[in-house]
Design an enzyme around this catalytic site. Structure first.
Site, PDB file in Angstrom:
ATOM      1  CG  LEU A 153      -0.441   0.137   2.628  1.00 45.40           C
ATOM      2  CD1 LEU A 153      -0.025   1.549   2.985  1.00 45.40           C
ATOM      3  CD2 LEU A 153      -1.517  -0.334   3.578  1.00 45.40           C
ATOM      4  CE  LYS A 206       7.180  -3.249   0.864  1.00 46.62           C
ATOM      5  NZ  LYS A 206       6.150  -2.358   0.388  1.00 46.62           N
ATOM      6  CG  ASN A 210       9.234  -0.361  -1.143  1.00 53.45           C
ATOM      7  OD1 ASN A 210       8.313  -0.226  -1.951  1.00 53.45           O
ATOM      8  ND2 ASN A 210       9.038  -0.349   0.154  1.00 53.45           N
ATOM      9  N   GLY A 255      11.250  16.145  -6.972  1.00 52.69           N
ATOM     10  CA  GLY A 255      10.856  16.735  -5.700  1.00 52.69           C
ATOM     11  C   GLY A 255      12.037  16.853  -4.763  1.00 52.69           C
ATOM     12  N   GLY A 259      11.103   9.974   0.859  1.00 53.25           N
ATOM     13  CA  GLY A 259      11.120   9.914   2.322  1.00 53.25           C
ATOM     14  C   GLY A 259      10.090   8.916   2.788  1.00 53.25           C
ATOM     15  CB  CYS A 262       8.391   2.333   2.775  1.00 52.46           C
ATOM     16  SG  CYS A 262       7.020   1.733   3.762  1.00 52.46           S
ATOM     17  CE  LYS A 322       2.586   8.606  -0.011  1.00 50.53           C
ATOM     18  NZ  LYS A 322       2.419   7.616  -1.029  1.00 50.53           N
TER      19      LYS A 322
HETATM   20  P1  NAD Z   1       4.017   1.520  12.569  1.00 51.01           P
HETATM   21  O1  NAD Z   1       5.194   1.897  13.368  1.00 51.01           O
HETATM   22  O2  NAD Z   1       3.062   2.568  12.097  1.00 51.01           O
HETATM   23  O3  NAD Z   1       3.159   0.424  13.346  1.00 51.01           O
HETATM   24  C1  NAD Z   1       3.703  -0.688  13.970  1.00 51.01           C
HETATM   25  C2  NAD Z   1       2.870  -0.998  15.193  1.00 51.01           C
HETATM   26  O4  NAD Z   1       3.280  -2.232  15.743  1.00 51.01           O
HETATM   27  C3  NAD Z   1       3.014   0.037  16.319  1.00 51.01           C
HETATM   28  O5  NAD Z   1       1.739   0.527  16.676  1.00 51.01           O
HETATM   29  C4  NAD Z   1       3.644  -0.756  17.481  1.00 51.01           C
HETATM   30  O6  NAD Z   1       3.201  -0.330  18.756  1.00 51.01           O
HETATM   31  C5  NAD Z   1       3.148  -2.157  17.154  1.00 51.01           C
HETATM   32  N1  NAD Z   1       3.919  -3.240  17.767  1.00 51.01           N
HETATM   33  C6  NAD Z   1       5.256  -3.383  17.867  1.00 51.01           C
HETATM   34  N2  NAD Z   1       5.549  -4.566  18.471  1.00 51.01           N
HETATM   35  C7  NAD Z   1       4.375  -5.174  18.733  1.00 51.01           C
HETATM   36  C8  NAD Z   1       4.015  -6.409  19.330  1.00 51.01           C
HETATM   37  N3  NAD Z   1       4.938  -7.271  19.765  1.00 51.01           N
HETATM   38  N4  NAD Z   1       2.709  -6.711  19.466  1.00 51.01           N
HETATM   39  C9  NAD Z   1       1.769  -5.856  19.040  1.00 51.01           C
HETATM   40  N5  NAD Z   1       2.048  -4.670  18.451  1.00 51.01           N
HETATM   41  C10 NAD Z   1       3.328  -4.336  18.302  1.00 51.01           C
HETATM   42  O7  NAD Z   1       4.605   0.711  11.320  1.00 51.01           O
HETATM   43  P2  NAD Z   1       3.966   0.619   9.842  1.00 51.01           P
HETATM   44  O8  NAD Z   1       4.277   1.847   9.065  1.00 51.01           O
HETATM   45  O9  NAD Z   1       2.568   0.148   9.954  1.00 51.01           O
HETATM   46  O10 NAD Z   1       4.865  -0.542   9.222  1.00 51.01           O
HETATM   47  C11 NAD Z   1       4.730  -1.882   9.639  1.00 51.01           C
HETATM   48  C12 NAD Z   1       5.506  -2.755   8.676  1.00 51.01           C
HETATM   49  O11 NAD Z   1       4.914  -2.684   7.373  1.00 51.01           O
HETATM   50  C13 NAD Z   1       6.963  -2.346   8.492  1.00 51.01           C
HETATM   51  O12 NAD Z   1       7.741  -3.501   8.293  1.00 51.01           O
HETATM   52  C14 NAD Z   1       6.932  -1.536   7.222  1.00 51.01           C
HETATM   53  O13 NAD Z   1       8.157  -1.555   6.542  1.00 51.01           O
HETATM   54  C15 NAD Z   1       5.877  -2.280   6.415  1.00 51.01           C
HETATM   55  N6  NAD Z   1       5.210  -1.460   5.409  1.00 51.01           N
HETATM   56  C16 NAD Z   1       4.828  -0.184   5.707  1.00 51.01           C
HETATM   57  C17 NAD Z   1       4.154   0.556   4.743  1.00 51.01           C
HETATM   58  C18 NAD Z   1       3.737   1.977   5.042  1.00 51.01           C
HETATM   59  O14 NAD Z   1       3.328   2.645   4.108  1.00 51.01           O
HETATM   60  N7  NAD Z   1       3.822   2.461   6.259  1.00 51.01           N
HETATM   61  C19 NAD Z   1       3.871   0.015   3.480  1.00 51.01           C
HETATM   62  C20 NAD Z   1       4.244  -1.301   3.227  1.00 51.01           C
HETATM   63  C21 NAD Z   1       4.909  -2.040   4.202  1.00 51.01           C
END
Ligand code: NAD
Length: 432
Positions: A153, A206, A210, A255, A259, A262, A322
């Site tokens: 996403l 993945k 990216n 741009g 940032g 990811c 963004k």
């Molecule tokens: P985030 O930091 O927004 O959320 C992670 C959540 O996990 C936090 O709320 C944290 O408190 C919780 N957490 C940590 N340890 C935990 C545990 N043991 N039990 C329960 N909850 C726990 O992170 P995000 O942006 O959602 O990213 C999550 C993953 O997805 C990362 O690996 C990221 O690279 C990947 N990802 C993110 C995006 C994006 O757009 N943000 C897109 C694709 C993939």
């Protein structure tokens, strides 16, 4: 289906809301008790277009629940999705696996009847094997299949992307797990490519995706620099390039640099994995360095525009990395503001959605405005960093009256250059 999601952040929450909207019974789990409390009280913890309405609807009808108890969330689930963070390790810059490992250990004891454990977090190649071993060591009686289910996403479009994914990649060799995942995505099967691969390929897809997108952004930014010197216009160049279907017209907008949570961390993690396997990932390393250097170059460009640095007031429009999101993690705007602050520039900033999160990162080092006109009042330079639609509507007549020195640096090419110049305001975009 009963679905548990561990980690209720930018990925976990929209994913939970999306599966709940499709009629599943979803429990979102997080160790952050304040976050869970807030979600239970009906207060959403992040901004994404369209998320709030679906969140409210599905918490009300009971499809979507929140808990900080892993046991409560997982015990009845058929599928457990891990979506915890994998931030860069502070020293090595590889993906820090501490949250994944902790979640795997805690989860193990609740896997006594068959479940699929799917990792949605972006994780290094081989993590599926590693997590499987952790769980089996913790609970030798556990009954589960480990699946890689990477998330693609885009922040700012999380809800749209949940319902309209380009592809769903599923890394597993287990027929049983495949059957569970195909039921999970049954609503998508006619409109979306569902690609089944082995786990390591899925984990690599993945990072490779990216890294490629980050390189594409870095490439167009380098072309923009070239255009600035050569007299070409990057908007025309990007349009001409994009008409070639092999290149495609997306991700060709220059741009302030890539940032967010990811691309910066995933390129660093990919580069680290390359070193581990003794592969020279020179293109990715060049993108990482180029993107870092770009922020210094932009800070210098800004300083060159102001004559009296000590007494200059600068307005920054846009702090999120963004548009469409309040996420400021690794936002070029935040990094560049910090660089400017080391020269003691006076900065006022406004962002339609990201003020709260920006305040956490920048504190009282800058002033914050309630709207864009308040922000540009009496400034010597206006800098645009984020491509919010609201900024496109800037009333130039009013802006030119409000600014002490009429000068705009637009790092998103958001404003119509000719209109700005006609209004008597000095203007520079990117790559033109
Ligand atoms: P985030 O930091 O927004 O959320 C992670 C959540 O996990 C936090 O709320 C944290 O408190 C919780 N957490 C940590 N340890 C935990 C545990 N043991 N039990 C329960 N909850 C726990 O992170 P995000 O942006 O959602 O990213 C999550 C993953 O997805 C990362 O690996 C990221 O690279 C990947 N990802 C993110 C995006 C994006 O757009 N943000 C897109 C694709 C993939």
């Amino acid at each position: 289906m009963n679905i548990a999601i561990i980690g209720t952040g930018y990925v976990g929450l929209p994913t939970g809301v999306g599966f709940a909207e499709l009629g599943n019974n979803v429990t979102c789990i997080d160790i952050d008790e304040n976050k869970i409390k807030s979600l239970k009280e009906g207060n959403i913890t992040l901004y994404e277009d369209g998320l709030l309405d679906l969140f409210l609807k599905n918490t009300k009808n009971g499809n979507l629940n929140f808990t900080s108890s892993l046991e409560d969330g997982v015990k009845n689930a058929e599928i457990v999705i891990i979506a915890v963070g994998t931030p860069p390790h502070p020293v090595t810059k590889e993906a820090d696996m501490k949250y994944i490992h902790a979640a795997a250990k805690d989860l193990a004891k609740y896997l006594n009847n068959y479940k699929v454990v799917a990792i949605k977090s972006t994780v290094p190649v081989g993590t599926g094997d590693e997590v499987e071993n952790i769980i089996r060591q913790e609970n030798p009686n556990s009954d589960f299949d480990m699946v890689s289910l990477p998330e693609f996403l885009r922040e700012g479009f999380a809800v749209y992307d949940f319902f309209n994914p380009d592809r769903i990649v599923v890394g597993t060799n287990s027929i049983k797990a495949r059957e569970v995942i195909s039921r999970l995505y049954a609503d998508f099967k006619d409109k979306t490519n569902i690609l089944y691969t082995n786990r390591r390929s899925s984990e690599t897809i993945k990072y490779a995706s990216n890294s490629f997108l980050a390189m594409k952004i870095h490439f167009i930014n380098e072309m923009a620099d070239f255009c600035e010197q050569s007299g070409a216009d990057i908007l025309e160049v990007a349009k001409g390039m994009g008409l070639d279907t092999r290149i495609g017209n997306r991700f060709l907008n220059p741009g302030p640099g890539y940032g967010g949570s990811c691309f910066p961390k995933d390129t660093l993690a990919m580069a680290y994995m390359g070193r581990q396997y003794n592969i020279d990932l020179s293109l990715i390393n060049a993108a990482i360095k180029g993107n870092d250097d770009r922020k210094d170059k932009i800070a210098n460009k800004i300083k060159l525009e102001v004559k009296d640095i000590k007494n200059a007031n600068i307005a920054i429009l846009g702090l999120a990395f963004k548009n469409g999101t309040d996420d400021c993690r690794e936002s070029p705007a935040i990094d560049i503001v910090n660089k400017l602050l080391s020269d003691n520039l006076n900065i006022k900033a406004y962002d339609p959605k990201a003020m709260d999160l920006a305040k956490v990162l920048l504190g009282d080092k800058i002033k914050y405005s309630n709207n864009m006109y308040d922000c540009i009042k009496d400034v010597d330079l206006l800098v645009i960093f984020t491509e919010w639609d609201e900024f496109k509507e800037l009333d130039l007549e009013q802006a030119s009256k409000l600014m002490r020195n009429k000068n705009i640096l637009d790092f998103r090419n958001l404003l119509d250059k000719d209109r700005v110049l006609k209004s008597g305001v000095k203007y520079k975009g990117v790559g033109r």
